[in-house]
Design a protein around this motif. Structure first.
Motif, mmCIF file in Angstrom:
data_model
loop_
_atom_site.group_PDB
_atom_site.id
_atom_site.type_symbol
_atom_site.label_atom_id
_atom_site.label_comp_id
_atom_site.label_asym_id
_atom_site.label_seq_id
_atom_site.Cartn_x
_atom_site.Cartn_y
_atom_site.Cartn_z
ATOM 1 N N ILE A 148 0.835 -1.203 0.000
ATOM 2 C CA ILE A 148 0.000 0.000 0.000
ATOM 3 C C ILE A 148 0.869 1.251 0.000
ATOM 4 O O ILE A 148 0.655 2.185 -0.784
ATOM 5 C CB ILE A 148 -0.932 0.002 1.228
ATOM 6 N N LEU A 149 1.856 1.265 0.881
ATOM 7 C CA LEU A 149 2.670 2.473 1.056
ATOM 8 C C LEU A 149 3.437 2.825 -0.215
ATOM 9 O O LEU A 149 3.564 4.009 -0.563
ATOM 10 C CB LEU A 149 3.641 2.257 2.216
ATOM 11 N N HIS A 150 3.945 1.830 -0.930
ATOM 12 C CA HIS A 150 4.777 2.150 -2.090
ATOM 13 C C HIS A 150 3.949 2.772 -3.212
ATOM 14 O O HIS A 150 4.425 3.639 -3.936
ATOM 15 C CB HIS A 150 5.548 0.916 -2.567
ATOM 16 N N PHE A 151 2.685 2.370 -3.363
ATOM 17 C CA PHE A 151 1.828 2.998 -4.367
ATOM 18 C C PHE A 151 1.581 4.467 -4.032
ATOM 19 O O PHE A 151 1.685 5.335 -4.905
ATOM 20 C CB PHE A 151 0.487 2.264 -4.470
ATOM 21 N N TYR A 152 1.243 4.738 -2.777
ATOM 22 C CA TYR A 152 0.946 6.119 -2.398
ATOM 23 C C TYR A 152 2.199 6.992 -2.456
ATOM 24 O O TYR A 152 2.127 8.168 -2.847
ATOM 25 C CB TYR A 152 0.319 6.156 -1.008
ATOM 26 N N MET A 153 3.343 6.428 -2.084
ATOM 27 C CA MET A 153 4.571 7.209 -2.171
ATOM 28 C C MET A 153 4.923 7.524 -3.617
ATOM 29 O O MET A 153 5.259 8.665 -3.960
ATOM 30 C CB MET A 153 5.719 6.453 -1.501
ATOM 31 N N LEU A 154 4.862 6.516 -4.480
ATOM 32 C CA LEU A 154 5.168 6.742 -5.892
ATOM 33 C C LEU A 154 4.217 7.753 -6.514
ATOM 34 O O LEU A 154 4.632 8.632 -7.286
ATOM 35 C CB LEU A 154 5.096 5.417 -6.663
ATOM 36 N N HIS A 155 2.938 7.641 -6.167
ATOM 37 C CA HIS A 155 1.975 8.528 -6.801
ATOM 38 C C HIS A 155 2.094 9.951 -6.264
ATOM 39 O O HIS A 155 1.930 10.922 -7.017
ATOM 40 C CB HIS A 155 0.551 8.007 -6.611
ATOM 41 N N CYS A 156 2.392 10.102 -4.977
ATOM 42 C CA CYS A 156 2.631 11.447 -4.445
ATOM 43 C C CYS A 156 3.859 12.071 -5.100
ATOM 44 O O CYS A 156 3.863 13.270 -5.435
ATOM 45 C CB CYS A 156 2.803 11.392 -2.930
ATOM 46 N N LEU A 157 4.902 11.284 -5.281
ATOM 47 C CA LEU A 157 6.092 11.785 -5.971
ATOM 48 C C LEU A 157 5.752 12.162 -7.409
ATOM 49 O O LEU A 157 6.243 13.172 -7.940
ATOM 50 C CB LEU A 157 7.184 10.717 -5.943
ATOM 51 N N LEU A 158 4.905 11.364 -8.059
ATOM 52 C CA LEU A 158 4.481 11.667 -9.419
ATOM 53 C C LEU A 158 3.750 13.008 -9.472
ATOM 54 O O LEU A 158 3.983 13.814 -10.388
ATOM 55 C CB LEU A 158 3.564 10.556 -9.935
ATOM 56 N N VAL A 159 2.890 13.284 -8.503
ATOM 57 C CA VAL A 159 2.167 14.557 -8.466
ATOM 58 C C VAL A 159 3.138 15.718 -8.333
ATOM 59 O O VAL A 159 3.004 16.753 -9.017
ATOM 60 C CB VAL A 159 1.149 14.557 -7.301
ATOM 61 N N ILE A 160 4.144 15.571 -7.467
ATOM 62 C CA ILE A 160 5.130 16.633 -7.286
ATOM 63 C C ILE A 160 5.882 16.909 -8.588
ATOM 64 O O ILE A 160 6.031 18.062 -9.018
ATOM 65 C CB ILE A 160 6.119 16.247 -6.165
ATOM 66 N N VAL A 161 6.349 15.841 -9.235
ATOM 67 C CA VAL A 161 7.084 16.001 -10.489
ATOM 68 C C VAL A 161 6.171 16.547 -11.577
ATOM 69 O O VAL A 161 6.595 17.363 -12.410
ATOM 70 C CB VAL A 161 7.700 14.652 -10.917
ATOM 71 N N PHE A 162 4.929 16.117 -11.578
ATOM 72 C CA PHE A 162 3.934 16.573 -12.558
ATOM 73 C C PHE A 162 3.809 18.097 -12.529
ATOM 74 O O PHE A 162 3.924 18.766 -13.565
ATOM 75 C CB PHE A 162 2.589 15.910 -12.248
#
Length: 394
Positions: free
Chosen positions: A315-329
Motif C-alpha cells: 500500500i505504502l509504495h503505491f501512495y509514495m510513488l503517486h505522491c512523488l508523481l504529483v510533485i514532479v507533474f
C-alpha cells in the motif's frame, strides 16, 4: 520459538522481501517511464533493457501468491480447522474490499472511482476464500484442486467459451481474463486484470508446500523437495516451450535473430498466468528457497524487513510513488487540466510525460530505500502488539 522455526519464517520473509522490492520497479516504470514502445515484452519492437526491466518483475506475483498460501498453512497450525477456515474467508473478503477502495485510489488518485482496478490483491483475496472453503474439507482436497487448476486450466485455451453476455464475463473473470472491463453504471467501470482461478491454483499448492515448513519437518528433506520441485518446473517450462502446443494461450514464434528468439521464448502469458509462465517463475523461486534457509548477511536482513510486512509495504509504495508523481507533474509545468488523460487510468500521468530508464531505476531505488524505515518500524510495532486481533488482517 525454536531456531528451526525462526529460520523457516525468515527464509520466507527474505524471498518475499526480494519480490516486493523488484515489484516496485515495475510500478515505478508505469508511473515515470516515457512510453515509446507500447508493449515492453514484444520481442519484435522492444529493447533488451526495457524487456528485462519488465520481465524480471514477472517473478513477483506468482512467488507472492505461492508464499501467501504457505503462510496460510503455517498460520493455520495455531488454530482449529473451522477457525482457520473462517479466518481465511474473512481475510480474503477484506483483501477484496481493500483492492476496490484503498489500492485503487492509491494507483489512480481518482476519488470518483470511475475506474476500479481488480488486480493481484483481488485475485489473492478470492483465492483465500476458496482456500478457506477447501481447507475446511481436507488437506487432500486442497492438493487435488491445486494440481487440477495449476496444470489443467490451460485446457480451456482449446475449448469454445461463451462469446458474449454474462457467461462471457464470468468465464473471463474466473479463468481467462487478460483485461475484462465490467461496466458498473454509466460512470463507473471495473477492470479485471487477474483471472481468479489460475492464481488460486498457485495459492493452493503454496498451502500444501507449507506442510514441509512445519516445526517438526526435516529441514534436509524440505530442501530436497524444494530443489527437485523447482528444477522440475524449470524443465517442464523448457519442454513445454519447445513442444509449443500446450501451457500457454499463444505459441511462440521465431523472430529475426537468435537474440529476439530468446525474448520470444521467455515471453509467456501472465494475464492469465499460464502453466508455462507459472513454471518459469515459480521454479526458480523454489530453488531460491531451497538454498536460502540459512542465508545470512545485511542484504538478507534488509529484504526480510520488507517481507515481514508485505501488505503495509504494498500500500505504502503505491501512495509514495503517486505522491512523488504529483510533485514532479506540477514541477515540470503541467496543470490540473492535464491531470487525467482518457488514455490512462493513472492520475497525473499525461501522455507526453516520462523519463528514460536510468531515471526510472533511480526513483525505484530511492523509493525502496525510503520505505525501509517505515517498514522496520511497523514490523516492530506489529510484533509488540500480537494480541491485537485486527493486526492479523494487515
Amino acid at each position: 520459538m525454536s531456531t528451526n522455526t525462526s529460520n523457516r519464517i525468515v527464509s520466507i520473509d527474505i524471498l518475499r522481501g526480494i519480490v516486493m522490492i523488484v515489484m516496485a520497479l515495475d510500478h515505478t516504470r508505469d508511473y515515470f517511464h516515457k512510453t515509446v514502445i507500447a508493449d515492453p515484452l514484444d520481442p519484435a519492437t522492444t529493447t533488451v533493457w526495457l524487456y528485462f526491466t519488465r520481465w524480471i518483475t514477472h517473478f513477483c506475483a506468482p512467488t507472492f501468491v505461492l508464499l501467501s498460501g504457505m503462510s496460510a498453512y503455517l498460520a493455520a497450525q495455531n488454530r482449529t480447522k473451522p477457525v482457520a477456515s473462517l479466518f481465511l474467508i474473512k481475510r480474503g473478503l477484506w483483501l477484496v474490499l481493500m483492492e476496490i477502495t484503498i489500492v485503487t485510489l492509491g494507483i489512480t488518485f481518482n476519488p470518483s472511482y470511475s475506474f476500479i482496478l481488480l488486480q493481484v490483491i483481488w485475485a489473492i483475496g478470492w483465492s483465500m476464500v476458496v482456500l478457506g472453503v477447501l481447507s475446511r474439507i481436507s488437506f487432500n482436497t486442497v492438493l487435488i484442486a491445486g494440481l487440477i487448476l495449476f496444470f489443467g486450466h490451460n485446457l480451456l485455451d482449446a475449448m469454445p467459451l461463451p462469446a458474449s453476455g454474462a457467461a462471457n464475463i464470468w468465464w473471463k473473470v474466473l479463468f481467462t481474463s487478460q483485461f475484462t472491463p465490467v461496466p458498473i453504471d454509466a460512470n463507473h467501470t471495473a477492470g479485471d486484470f487477474y483471472a481468479i482461478f489460475p492464481w488460486t491454483g498457485i495459492m493452493l499448492l503454496g498451502y500444501c508446500l507449507g506442510y514441509f515448513f512445519r516445526k517438526d519437518a526435516d529441514p534436509e528433506k524440505r530442501k530436497r523437495i524444494l530443489a527437485y520441485t523447482g528444477a522440475s518446473l524449470i524443465v517442464l517450462f523448457i519442454v513445454l516451450r519447445f513442444i509449443n502446443s500446450y501451457g500457454n494461450p499463444q505459441p511462440w514464434e521465431l523472430q529475426r535473430n537468435f537474440g529476439r528468439d530468446i525474448l520470444a521464448f521467455l515471453n509467456t502469458s501472465k494475464y492469465p498466468p499460464s502453466l508455462q509462465f507459472a513454471s518459469m517463475t515459480i521454479g526458480p523461486a523454489l530453488l531460491a528457497m531451497a538454498f536460502m534457509e540459512h542465508v545470512k548477511g545485511a542484504w538478507a536482513r534488509i529484504a526480510s524487513v520488507y517481507g515481514s510486512v508485505p501488505f503495509f509495504y504494498y500500500i505504502l509504495h503505491f501512495y509514495m510513488l503517486h505522491c512523488l508523481l504529483v510533485i514532479v507533474f506540477f514541477a515540470s509545468g503541467h496543470t490540473m487540466q492535464q491531470a487525467y488523460s482518457p488514455n490512462s487510468i493513472l492520475g497525473f500521468r499525461p501522455d507526453d510525460f516520462g523519463y528514460g530508464l536510468p531515471v526510472v531505476y533511480g526513483i525505484w531505488l530511492l523509493t525502496v530505500a525510503t520505505l525501509y524505515a517505515p517498514c522496520k518500524w511497523f514490523a516492530a510495532w506489529k510484533k509488540a502488539r500480537r494480541g491485537y486481533w485486527w493486526l492479523s488482517y494487515v
